[in-house]
Design an enzyme around this catalytic site. Sequence first.
Site, PDB file in Angstrom:
ATOM      1  N   HIS A 144       3.465   0.094  -2.597  1.00  0.00           N
ATOM      2  CA  HIS A 144       3.944  -1.525  -2.821  1.00  0.00           C
ATOM      3  C   HIS A 144       5.220  -1.652  -2.860  1.00  0.00           C
ATOM      4  O   HIS A 144       5.898  -2.440  -3.517  1.00  0.00           O
ATOM      5  CB  HIS A 144       3.067  -1.994  -4.001  1.00  0.00           C
ATOM      6  CG  HIS A 144       1.739  -2.009  -3.956  1.00  0.00           C
ATOM      7  ND1 HIS A 144       1.106  -2.164  -2.468  1.00  0.00           N
ATOM      8  CD2 HIS A 144       0.695  -1.838  -4.914  1.00  0.00           C
ATOM      9  CE1 HIS A 144      -0.415  -2.253  -2.885  1.00  0.00           C
ATOM     10  NE2 HIS A 144      -0.391  -2.389  -4.172  1.00  0.00           N
ATOM     11  N   GLU A 186      -6.974  -7.464  -0.290  1.00  0.00           N
ATOM     12  CA  GLU A 186      -5.357  -7.363   0.240  1.00  0.00           C
ATOM     13  C   GLU A 186      -5.270  -7.481   1.812  1.00  0.00           C
ATOM     14  O   GLU A 186      -5.431  -6.091   2.276  1.00  0.00           O
ATOM     15  CB  GLU A 186      -4.530  -6.124  -0.381  1.00  0.00           C
ATOM     16  CG  GLU A 186      -4.752  -6.223  -2.084  1.00  0.00           C
ATOM     17  CD  GLU A 186      -4.451  -4.847  -2.365  1.00  0.00           C
ATOM     18  OE1 GLU A 186      -3.575  -4.053  -2.119  1.00  0.00           O
ATOM     19  OE2 GLU A 186      -5.373  -4.428  -3.197  1.00  0.00           O
ATOM     20  N   GLN A 228      -7.603  -4.359   2.269  1.00  0.00           N
ATOM     21  CA  GLN A 228      -7.778  -3.218   1.214  1.00  0.00           C
ATOM     22  C   GLN A 228      -8.786  -3.917   0.336  1.00  0.00           C
ATOM     23  O   GLN A 228      -8.401  -4.815  -0.380  1.00  0.00           O
ATOM     24  CB  GLN A 228      -6.357  -2.830   0.774  1.00  0.00           C
ATOM     25  CG  GLN A 228      -6.736  -1.833  -0.307  1.00  0.00           C
ATOM     26  CD  GLN A 228      -6.726  -0.335   0.241  1.00  0.00           C
ATOM     27  OE1 GLN A 228      -6.300  -0.099   1.230  1.00  0.00           O
ATOM     28  NE2 GLN A 228      -6.854   0.561  -0.580  1.00  0.00           N
ATOM     29  N   ASN A 250       0.749  -1.243   0.025  1.00  0.00           N
ATOM     30  CA  ASN A 250       0.025   0.046  -0.003  1.00  0.00           C
ATOM     31  C   ASN A 250       1.008   1.222   0.131  1.00  0.00           C
ATOM     32  O   ASN A 250       1.896   1.322  -0.205  1.00  0.00           O
ATOM     33  CB  ASN A 250      -1.071  -0.115   1.040  1.00  0.00           C
ATOM     34  CG  ASN A 250      -2.467   0.629   0.728  1.00  0.00           C
ATOM     35  OD1 ASN A 250      -2.442   1.700   0.273  1.00  0.00           O
ATOM     36  ND2 ASN A 250      -3.414  -0.296   0.902  1.00  0.00           N
ATOM     37  N   ARG A 251       0.337   2.306   0.400  1.00  0.00           N
ATOM     38  CA  ARG A 251       1.097   3.628   0.103  1.00  0.00           C
ATOM     39  C   ARG A 251       1.687   4.056   1.412  1.00  0.00           C
ATOM     40  O   ARG A 251       1.447   4.098   2.540  1.00  0.00           O
ATOM     41  CB  ARG A 251      -0.091   4.571  -0.199  1.00  0.00           C
ATOM     42  CG  ARG A 251      -0.633   4.381  -1.805  1.00  0.00           C
ATOM     43  CD  ARG A 251      -1.778   5.320  -2.024  1.00  0.00           C
ATOM     44  NE  ARG A 251      -2.354   4.735  -3.398  1.00  0.00           N
ATOM     45  CZ  ARG A 251      -3.087   4.019  -3.564  1.00  0.00           C
ATOM     46  NH1 ARG A 251      -3.681   3.168  -2.413  1.00  0.00           N
ATOM     47  NH2 ARG A 251      -3.448   3.676  -4.820  1.00  0.00           N
ATOM     48  N   HIS A 308      -1.690  -9.614  -3.822  1.00  0.00           N
ATOM     49  CA  HIS A 308      -2.582  -8.920  -4.726  1.00  0.00           C
ATOM     50  C   HIS A 308      -3.173  -9.639  -5.753  1.00  0.00           C
ATOM     51  O   HIS A 308      -3.098  -9.087  -6.951  1.00  0.00           O
ATOM     52  CB  HIS A 308      -1.653  -7.619  -5.203  1.00  0.00           C
ATOM     53  CG  HIS A 308      -2.346  -6.276  -5.805  1.00  0.00           C
ATOM     54  ND1 HIS A 308      -3.230  -6.314  -6.465  1.00  0.00           N
ATOM     55  CD2 HIS A 308      -2.506  -4.936  -5.261  1.00  0.00           C
ATOM     56  CE1 HIS A 308      -3.836  -5.031  -6.640  1.00  0.00           C
ATOM     57  NE2 HIS A 308      -2.978  -4.333  -5.787  1.00  0.00           N
ATOM     58  N   SER A 309      -3.666 -10.827  -5.502  1.00  0.00           N
ATOM     59  CA  SER A 309      -4.382 -11.358  -6.568  1.00  0.00           C
ATOM     60  C   SER A 309      -5.599 -10.798  -6.858  1.00  0.00           C
ATOM     61  O   SER A 309      -6.419 -10.306  -6.162  1.00  0.00           O
ATOM     62  CB  SER A 309      -4.784 -12.956  -6.184  1.00  0.00           C
ATOM     63  OG  SER A 309      -3.718 -13.464  -6.039  1.00  0.00           O
ATOM     64  N   TYR A 310      -5.869 -10.563  -8.262  1.00  0.00           N
ATOM     65  CA  TYR A 310      -7.307 -10.152  -8.794  1.00  0.00           C
ATOM     66  C   TYR A 310      -8.144 -11.235  -9.080  1.00  0.00           C
ATOM     67  O   TYR A 310      -8.043 -12.143  -9.777  1.00  0.00           O
ATOM     68  CB  TYR A 310      -7.032  -9.565 -10.244  1.00  0.00           C
ATOM     69  CG  TYR A 310      -6.304  -8.317  -9.909  1.00  0.00           C
ATOM     70  CD1 TYR A 310      -6.973  -7.025 -10.513  1.00  0.00           C
ATOM     71  CD2 TYR A 310      -4.920  -7.936  -9.711  1.00  0.00           C
ATOM     72  CE1 TYR A 310      -6.241  -5.814 -10.442  1.00  0.00           C
ATOM     73  CE2 TYR A 310      -4.385  -6.805  -9.679  1.00  0.00           C
ATOM     74  CZ  TYR A 310      -5.046  -5.701  -9.989  1.00  0.00           C
ATOM     75  OH  TYR A 310      -4.513  -4.204 -10.004  1.00  0.00           O
ATOM     76  N   ASP A 342     -11.392   1.260  -3.299  1.00  0.00           N
ATOM     77  CA  ASP A 342     -10.165   1.082  -3.174  1.00  0.00           C
ATOM     78  C   ASP A 342      -9.691   1.776  -1.673  1.00  0.00           C
ATOM     79  O   ASP A 342      -9.099   2.537  -1.485  1.00  0.00           O
ATOM     80  CB  ASP A 342      -9.520   1.821  -4.129  1.00  0.00           C
ATOM     81  CG  ASP A 342      -8.102   1.608  -4.448  1.00  0.00           C
ATOM     82  OD1 ASP A 342      -7.489   0.498  -3.405  1.00  0.00           O
ATOM     83  OD2 ASP A 342      -7.356   1.999  -5.159  1.00  0.00           O
TER      84      ASP A 342
END
Length: 328
Positions: free
Chosen positions: A85, A293, A265, A59-60, A156-158, A228
Amino acid sequence: TNANGAEATVINLGAKIVSLSVPDKNGKLVDIVLGHKNLSDYLSSAEPSFGAVCGRVANRIAKGQFSLEGKSYQLAVNNGPNSLHGGIKGFMHVIWDARQIDHQTVELTYLSKDGEENYPGNLSVKLTYKLNDDNALESHYEATTDKTTIVNLTNHSYFNLSGEQDLSIYDHVTTIAASSYLPTDDTMIPLGAPAPVAGTPMDFTTPHTLGERIDSDFEALNIGKGYDHCYVLDKKDGEMALAVTCSSPKTGIEMKIYTTEPGVQIYTANWLSGNFDGKNGNRYPARCAVCFETQHFPDSINHPGYPTVILKPGEKFESKTTFAFGIK
């Protein structure tokens, strides 16, 4: 593979989950994660986080800046004004050492050297994936350091539980065990205190489809162009508990996510563009997948009230998340 024929494929570039195939309501195996068809596409991908481990800090981090033990650090800024990330060459871009323990288990290790992406300390990381016979993919992260540092790891799987070729996750019925979330500024940095989800389109304490309220005129959704956001889970930090339930009416596949992490997330792939080939030649448009996430909160190091991401010598970072699959 497990005793039921379910299958996970992992590569040691970024410890990425390339495919995850589980049975649908008719017993047919369905690949439920987005990705690419070959290594070359992964190396040049417009979406390098497909299936990847994000680190050293997921993340940020606001302006890429933090202080630790009286010393200031400046990280690469790679997402607007912020670091995202792990920076330019975070864990999703590096080659991990990998060994297959048995037909159900893979162990990946990586040594992130002192100063890599300007983070302090030699960080030794081990990640174990196990696909158990209950059709659950277990992930277990461990890390140690020789110098005080910060760490926050996630996958971070979609996901598209209708199959990776499906074009939308609007019909996915989702519940999140969180009565609050973290509002952010327009660069996706948390403002501070959690806000209640009650009475807002952020409320998934009871089941809702992801598409039902995603385009509501609500500040958080306007800023994120959809979901998000980090949800603050209703549990003790470190307790392994159910965080998310998500299911597809098309395949009947239901995913339950259990985690020791304090937050998750939710990202509805708002920035996917559909302008490149995924697996099997499929294109991936915006909102055709959802990421869950599990992690510590964004920009935690700059928010003293958040669960700490600081790791000191002699301590061990440990995090567990299990993605359990069944039929709704």
